[in-house]
Motif scaffolding. Structure first.
Motif, PDB file in Angstrom:
ATOM      1  N   LEU A 101      58.909  16.084  56.705  1.00 30.22           N
ATOM      2  CA  LEU A 101      58.647  15.776  58.115  1.00 30.22           C
ATOM      3  C   LEU A 101      58.550  17.125  58.826  1.00 30.22           C
ATOM      4  CD1 LEU A 101      61.126  12.826  58.628  1.00 30.22           C
ATOM      5  CD2 LEU A 101      58.645  12.724  58.315  1.00 30.22           C
ATOM      6  N   ASP A 121      68.388  10.354  63.516  1.00 34.68           N
ATOM      7  CA  ASP A 121      67.282   9.480  63.117  1.00 34.68           C
ATOM      8  C   ASP A 121      66.105   9.673  64.070  1.00 34.68           C
ATOM      9  OD1 ASP A 121      67.986   6.436  64.826  1.00 34.68           O
ATOM     10  OD2 ASP A 121      69.084   8.307  65.042  1.00 34.68           O
ATOM     11  N   GLY A 122      64.926   9.333  63.604  1.00 34.12           N
ATOM     12  CA  GLY A 122      63.722   9.477  64.413  1.00 34.12           C
ATOM     13  C   GLY A 122      62.796  10.541  63.871  1.00 34.12           C
ATOM     14  N   GLN A 123      62.249  11.331  64.758  1.00 33.90           N
ATOM     15  CA  GLN A 123      61.260  12.350  64.426  1.00 33.90           C
ATOM     16  C   GLN A 123      61.805  13.740  64.755  1.00 33.90           C
ATOM     17  OE1 GLN A 123      57.940  11.510  63.222  1.00 33.90           O
ATOM     18  NE2 GLN A 123      59.135   9.654  62.892  1.00 33.90           N
ATOM     19  N   ARG A 144      54.750  12.813  65.714  1.00 33.96           N
ATOM     20  CA  ARG A 144      54.774  11.360  65.888  1.00 33.96           C
ATOM     21  C   ARG A 144      54.506  10.728  64.532  1.00 33.96           C
ATOM     22  NH1 ARG A 144      56.759  12.830  69.822  1.00 33.96           N
ATOM     23  NH2 ARG A 144      56.090  12.596  71.965  1.00 33.96           N
ATOM     24  N   GLU A 145      55.350   9.795  64.153  1.00 36.20           N
ATOM     25  CA  GLU A 145      55.197   9.076  62.882  1.00 36.20           C
ATOM     26  C   GLU A 145      55.001  10.028  61.706  1.00 36.20           C
ATOM     27  OE1 GLU A 145      52.355   5.892  63.256  1.00 36.20           O
ATOM     28  OE2 GLU A 145      53.256   5.228  65.142  1.00 36.20           O
ATOM     29  N   GLY A 146      55.740  11.128  61.714  1.00 35.54           N
ATOM     30  CA  GLY A 146      55.727  12.072  60.600  1.00 35.54           C
ATOM     31  C   GLY A 146      54.553  13.020  60.551  1.00 35.54           C
ATOM     32  N   SER A 147      53.731  13.056  61.608  1.00 35.63           N
ATOM     33  CA  SER A 147      52.562  13.932  61.630  1.00 35.63           C
ATOM     34  C   SER A 147      52.525  14.729  62.932  1.00 35.63           C
ATOM     35  CB  SER A 147      51.272  13.122  61.539  1.00 35.63           C
ATOM     36  OG  SER A 147      51.185  12.469  60.305  1.00 35.63           O
ATOM     37  N   ASP A 153      45.903  12.437  70.770  1.00 33.78           N
ATOM     38  CA  ASP A 153      46.103  11.514  69.655  1.00 33.78           C
ATOM     39  C   ASP A 153      47.218  10.507  69.901  1.00 33.78           C
ATOM     40  OD1 ASP A 153      44.178  12.925  68.197  1.00 33.78           O
ATOM     41  OD2 ASP A 153      45.687  14.288  67.386  1.00 33.78           O
ATOM     42  N   VAL A 154      48.060  10.753  70.927  1.00 31.04           N
ATOM     43  CA  VAL A 154      49.220   9.883  71.162  1.00 31.04           C
ATOM     44  C   VAL A 154      48.970   8.894  72.256  1.00 31.04           C
ATOM     45  CG1 VAL A 154      50.947  11.419  70.235  1.00 31.04           C
ATOM     46  CG2 VAL A 154      50.315  11.627  72.613  1.00 31.04           C
TER      47      VAL A 154
END
Length: 154
Positions: A101, A121-123, A144-147, A153-154
């Protein structure tokens, strides 16, 4: 992860001087790179200056030299100021992403490093803001979401 968007921010930050470091809420830190612009808070009082680029690490960060951790988000806060001051004026030598991550590592002149490393927990909780005058409004990249994604893009 969008390596192209990260590469754009990376190349813009290379050789930029770290102009200011300030503390946000809790253990959040803000690193201001390039020419500083004064800011005013909503209540009219002076705010922290803003650089052409801002790196925000919300929590879980550390500052290292070549041989040790100088301070971090869980260190005694009264020692942060001296370390922050030692970073001012140092140029960015490299900025990289590491880990499955994407965490952020910033190498500064003189063998100093600033790294994010989320422990909850989370990003990973870092953002790079592009406040440069070439943009009509600030842009940013974050995880966001590992990227690594850009504001578009968000």
């Amino acid at each position: 992860m969008s390596s192209a968007i990260f590469a754009t921010y990376r190349s813009a930050l290379l050789s930029q001087p770290l102009s200011a470091v300030w503390r946000g809420h809790g253990s959040a830190i803000f690193l201001e790179f390039g020419r500083l612009i004064p800011r005013t808070r909503h209540d009219g009082t002076p705010g922290n200056p803003q650089g052409a680029y801002t790196v925000m690490i919300e929590w879980s960060w550390r500052i290292e030299d070549e041989g040790s951790i100088l301070c971090g988000s869980w260190s005694d806060e009264e020692n942060w100021g001296d370390v922050f001051t030692a970073l001012i004026g140092r140029e960015v030598r490299d900025i990289t992403i590491f880990g499955r991550l994407p965490e952020l590592s910033i190498a500064l002149a003189g063998g100093y490093y600033v790294a994010s490393f989320m422990t909850a927990d989370g990003q990973p909780a870092w953002t790079i803001f592009d406040n440069s005058i070439e943009r009509p409004k600030p842009g940013y990249i974050s995880v966001r979401e590992g990227s690594v994604l850009a504001d578009t893009d968000v």
